[in-house]
Design a protein around this motif. Structure first.
Motif, PDB file in Angstrom:
ATOM      1  N   TRP A   1      59.956  41.189  -8.172  1.00 43.39           N
ATOM      2  CA  TRP A   1      59.799  42.236  -7.131  1.00 43.39           C
ATOM      3  C   TRP A   1      59.711  41.662  -5.773  1.00 43.39           C
ATOM      4  O   TRP A   1      58.553  40.881  -5.771  1.00 43.39           O
ATOM      5  CB  TRP A   1      58.918  43.325  -7.506  1.00 43.39           C
ATOM      6  CG  TRP A   1      59.296  44.347  -8.926  1.00 43.39           C
ATOM      7  CD1 TRP A   1      59.922  45.550  -8.649  1.00 43.39           C
ATOM      8  CD2 TRP A   1      59.084  43.955 -10.191  1.00 43.39           C
ATOM      9  NE1 TRP A   1      60.078  45.920  -9.802  1.00 43.39           N
ATOM     10  CE2 TRP A   1      59.492  45.442 -10.675  1.00 43.39           C
ATOM     11  CE3 TRP A   1      58.588  42.995 -10.856  1.00 43.39           C
ATOM     12  CZ2 TRP A   1      59.535  45.360 -12.127  1.00 43.39           C
ATOM     13  CZ3 TRP A   1      58.437  42.972 -12.224  1.00 43.39           C
ATOM     14  CH2 TRP A   1      58.941  44.452 -12.952  1.00 43.39           C
TER      15      TRP A   1
ATOM     16  N   PRO B   1      62.494  49.380  -7.054  1.00 42.84           N
ATOM     17  CA  PRO B   1      63.026  48.918  -8.349  1.00 42.84           C
ATOM     18  C   PRO B   1      62.836  47.458  -8.266  1.00 42.84           C
ATOM     19  O   PRO B   1      62.307  46.679  -7.196  1.00 42.84           O
ATOM     20  CB  PRO B   1      64.501  49.157  -8.264  1.00 42.84           C
ATOM     21  CG  PRO B   1      64.774  49.393  -6.798  1.00 42.84           C
ATOM     22  CD  PRO B   1      63.536  49.948  -6.011  1.00 42.84           C
TER      23      PRO B   1
ATOM     24  N   ASP C   1      58.805  49.792 -10.108  1.00 39.99           N
ATOM     25  CA  ASP C   1      59.566  50.469 -11.360  1.00 39.99           C
ATOM     26  C   ASP C   1      59.820  49.185 -12.317  1.00 39.99           C
ATOM     27  O   ASP C   1      60.899  48.401 -11.799  1.00 39.99           O
ATOM     28  CB  ASP C   1      60.555  51.405 -10.798  1.00 39.99           C
ATOM     29  CG  ASP C   1      59.764  52.417 -10.377  1.00 39.99           C
ATOM     30  OD1 ASP C   1      58.582  52.984 -10.833  1.00 39.99           O
ATOM     31  OD2 ASP C   1      60.535  52.949  -9.115  1.00 39.99           O
TER      32      ASP C   1
ATOM     33  N   GLN D   1      68.414  44.371  -8.119  1.00 44.84           N
ATOM     34  CA  GLN D   1      68.668  44.378  -9.717  1.00 44.84           C
ATOM     35  C   GLN D   1      69.788  43.108  -9.912  1.00 44.84           C
ATOM     36  O   GLN D   1      70.621  43.497 -10.626  1.00 44.84           O
ATOM     37  CB  GLN D   1      69.180  45.636 -10.128  1.00 44.84           C
ATOM     38  CG  GLN D   1      68.059  46.743  -9.981  1.00 44.84           C
ATOM     39  CD  GLN D   1      68.257  47.968 -10.661  1.00 44.84           C
ATOM     40  OE1 GLN D   1      69.435  47.955 -11.348  1.00 44.84           O
ATOM     41  NE2 GLN D   1      67.464  48.987 -10.309  1.00 44.84           N
TER      42      GLN D   1
END
Length: 751
Positions: free
Chosen positions: A566, A578, A536, A636
């Motif tokens: 990622w 994510p 994503d 993240q």
């Protein structure tokens, strides 16, 4: 099983026979026969054979001396035939079928129509009228063109008294030139046209100069291979009826320093862009994608006019002609001589290095217009987006990049994908989907099981674009064997894993990157694709690159709103993930930002990454290992990119002019909004960067050289405002392929 015997022939005769010479109908289908099983000495005894069924076998060609003088009907369905010219040994043949031979194309249909003067039915269809046209009208037109080509370019090169060596040299040049420049009929029949042109040219030379005709097809094939490897260019203007002629104009040398005269301010760019709208890649105007919105460019072009003509199609109705030689532009070669003032050789203006010497010498070989919509010669609007060199099968796709690439490059743009021989400029193959706009192509090499459970390596090309569908093309067979409906929105880019040949990444406008296992097709092209991961993103991914030191664990992507990483390790249960990290870069105000469009991304070596553009006029070189801690935990994370250097580049604010690298030669390439190619030789810097204490270069590194776009003319109009969408070199930096916004593929060669 054993080879064909007399007993087998007598048994398979219809009806059964006691003498070979009495057999009129013979059924040899479904016997797993190979070419070597057809013994000419045995078949020569079938003097009265009229009907022969060889369907459902493993034949790849016919022996040249089967001697069946009375053969009228031949069935070769469901074999592996690659060539039909040996069928000329059956001059009385009236009915021929060879359906489901995946290597045969529309060009082969036309060959047998010419070779077999009595042929009435081909694959169950009456071809009488078409065959007469091929044998008479087509031959007459081509003969006229071949004769005119000799008179215009070669007659005066031969002295009144000539030696055998002079004749041999002229013949070689003429055959190569005439096959390249004589064009007739639809582009899907270019291989047939080239074949007939060579035949007519040899007959013409035999009649005019008293040369002997070569009737050995195997020798012809070897000669063709030798000619393809030749780097000699014909001394002639590549201009002929039915071609778009793109002529270079003479230009003054520009001895300015690096970068001068090539940059324009933002205000200039914005002002000029408003002149004429030119379609660009979908949704590339704003962050919120709107596929039908254009990106502007100051390029004027005429409306495209579709060219009428038959096209070969595969079983899905999509065009995939074999051996396409769609050279729709004038060819520029090193030995080409100007015929008039506007027809001069391009004069290059390399940027000089600090010592005042040219660092790299490159010359333009070809300017090709082979992605035109509807094959229109007036199409200077189609955008060209992606190109990648084909790996050599005998080296393997995963080995040393220095020796793992051929001179064949796949390019895509508009409705077509082309395979181009960079040395000759010949478009070898062309694949079309009328409703598609292709944005990206990628190669992989699969080990496929063929007949008798034998394994063989084949190059497979993946192509994707606006429809969100990945097309899988077996290039050697000219066959699109399958498709993967990967996304509901357009696919911006695709790439294969460097370690797992069936793993394909697709990055889409749906703000997702998917990892697929495309599987390996069996001998009937059955395959099973499966989705392994979905990554994503928070914005559209534009460029993706597996990390060389850990390609099965991390993927890097340049997106509309930043640069992300990622974790793609497959031992995790989580299928949808994510991003793990987002990278910060300096902005144009001197601060730090994560929010910027990264439209260029490539690894220069195992550690150094080249990316653009967080600020105009700059390409960053930064370290993966120093920027990303693989032992760090959590998703993240925001990380600062450790900048090693900045490359000086154009000040344009236009986006999607992507960069590429040549790791083996330490080069970075990037085109600009003025049609120029910026080249950076970084071999003097990489050693220092690899040091643990390597410091950032204080000053921007200027380009080693800038290749200027020559002043080209098409239909007597100058092509201006050329944007360089992509520029890619082969691993050895022998060829440089430049894709433009005006439907021109430019090929340069390092000299």
């Amino acid at each position: 099983m054993s080879k064909i015997t007399t007993e087998l022939l007598l048994e398979r005769a219809v009806p059964r026979s006691t003498r070979l010479r009495k057999i009129e109908t013979l059924n040899l289908s479904k016997l797993q026969l190979k070419t070597g099983d057809l013994d000419p000495r045995l078949f020569s005894r079938l003097r009265h054979l009229q009907k022969l069924d060889l369907s459902d076998n493993l034949l790849d060609k016919f022996p040249n001396s089967l001697t069946l003088p009375d053969l009228r009907v031949l069935n070769c369905n469901n074999n592996k035939l690659e060539d039909v010219t040996a069928l000329k040994q059956f001059p009385l043949l009236e009915e021929l079928t060879y359906e489901n031979n995946v290597y045969l194309t529309l060009n082969d249909d036309y060959k047998v129509m010419f070779l077999l003067q009595n042929l009435r039915l081909l694959n169950g269809k009456d071809i009488t009228k078409l065959a007469n046209h091929v044998r008479r009208v087509n031959s007459r037109k081509l003969t006229s063109k071949v004769t005119a080509h000799w008179e215009k370019f070669f007659r005066d090169q031969l002295p009144e008294k000539y030696t055998a060596e002079q004749v041999k040299s002229i013949k070689k040049k003429f055959l190569k030139s005439v096959q390249t420049n004589v064009v007739y009929g639809p582009s899907s029949l270019s291989e047939f046209t080239r074949w007939r042109v060579k035949m007519i040219a040899e007959e013409f030379l035999a009649y005019s100069l008293g040369l002997e005709l070569n009737t050995d097809p195997e020798l012809e094939e070897k000669m063709d291979e030798n000619e393809e490897e030749s780097t000699e260019s014909p001394r002639e203007a590549a201009e002929d009826v039915g071609q778009v002629t793109i002529m270079p104009r003479k230009r003054k040398r520009n001895n300015s320093k690096s970068g001068s005269g090539n940059k324009r301010s933002k205000s200039q760019a914005k002002t000029e862009e408003k002149a004429v709208v030119n379609p660009r890649k979908s949704s590339h105007v704003q962050d919120d994608p709107a596929p039908d919105k254009p990106r502007t460019s100051n390029q004027t072009a005429k409306e495209a006019t579709p060219e009428q003509g038959a096209e070969g199609t595969d079983k899905n109705g999509e065009q995939c002609p074999k051996g396409q030689s769609n050279r729709r532009s004038g060819q520029l070669t090193g030995e080409q001589k100007s015929q008039e003032q506007d027809n001069g050789v391009v004069s290059l203006s390399p940027v000089k290095n600090s010592k005042g010497k040219e660092d790299v010498s490159a010359e333009p070989l070809h300017f090709l217009q082979c992605h035109s919509k509807g094959n229109s010669r007036e199409d200077f609007k189609t955008q060209l987006w992606s190109c990648v060199f084909e790996p050599l099968l005998d080296c393997g796709a995963r080995k040393d990049p220095i020796v793992s690439s051929s001179r064949t490059v796949a390019t895509c743009g508009g409705e077509s994908v082309c395979l181009i021989d960079c040395e000759t400029g010949t478009v070898l193959k062309k694949y079309k989907v009328a409703t598609e706009e292709f944005f990206s192509v990628a190669w992989t090499t699969l080990t496929m099981v063929i007949s008798d459970s034998r394994k063989k390596s084949h190059n497979i090309l993946a192509a994707a674009g606006r429809r969100g569908i990945v097309k899988l093309i077996h290039v050697a067979a000219d066959f699109c064997y399958g498709e993967i409906k990967a996304h509901k929105k357009p696919i911006a880019t695709v790439c294969f894993s460097p370690t797992r040949e069936t793993h394909l990444f697709t990055a889409s406008y749906d703000k997702r990157i998917a990892l697929w296992d495309i599987g390996i097709p069996d001998c009937d092209y059955n395959f099973k694709a499966s989705q392994l991961l979905v990554l994503d993103a928070i914005s559209i991914p534009l460029r993706i690159a597996p990390v060389p030191t850990c390609p099965d664990q991390y993927l890097l992507a340049g997106c509309e709103s930043g640069c992300f990483a990622w974790n793609i390790k497959l031992d995790k249960e989580q299928k949808s993930r994510p991003f793990e990290a987002i990278f910060q870069f300096p902005d144009e105000d001197g601060g730090i930002t994560t929010s910027h469009r990264v439209d260029g991304l490539a690894f220069l070596n195992d550690d150094v990454i080249a990316s653009k553009s967080s600020k105009p006029g700059c390409i960053y070189l930064w370290s993966w290992s120093r920027s990303f801690d693989t032992k760090g935990k959590g998703c993240q994370r925001t990380l600062s990119a450790v900048i090693l250097a900045e490359l000086e580049w154009s000040m344009t604010d236009l986006s999607y002019l992507t960069l590429s690298t040549c790791p083996a030669k330490d080069y970075v390439f990037c085109g600009d909004e003025m049609g120029s190619v910026w080249m950076y030789n970084l071999s003097n810097y990489t050693a220092a960067w690899s040091s643990a204490k390597g410091k950032r270069s204080d000053k921007k590194i200027p380009p080693t050289q800038i290749l200027k776009w020559p002043e080209l003319r098409a239909n007597r109009e100058q092509l201006t405002e050329v944007l360089i969408n992509n520029v890619v070199s082969d691993p050895t930096f022998t060829y440089l392929v430049v894709l433009t916004s005006v439907n021109i593929t430019a090929i340069w060669k390092k000299s």
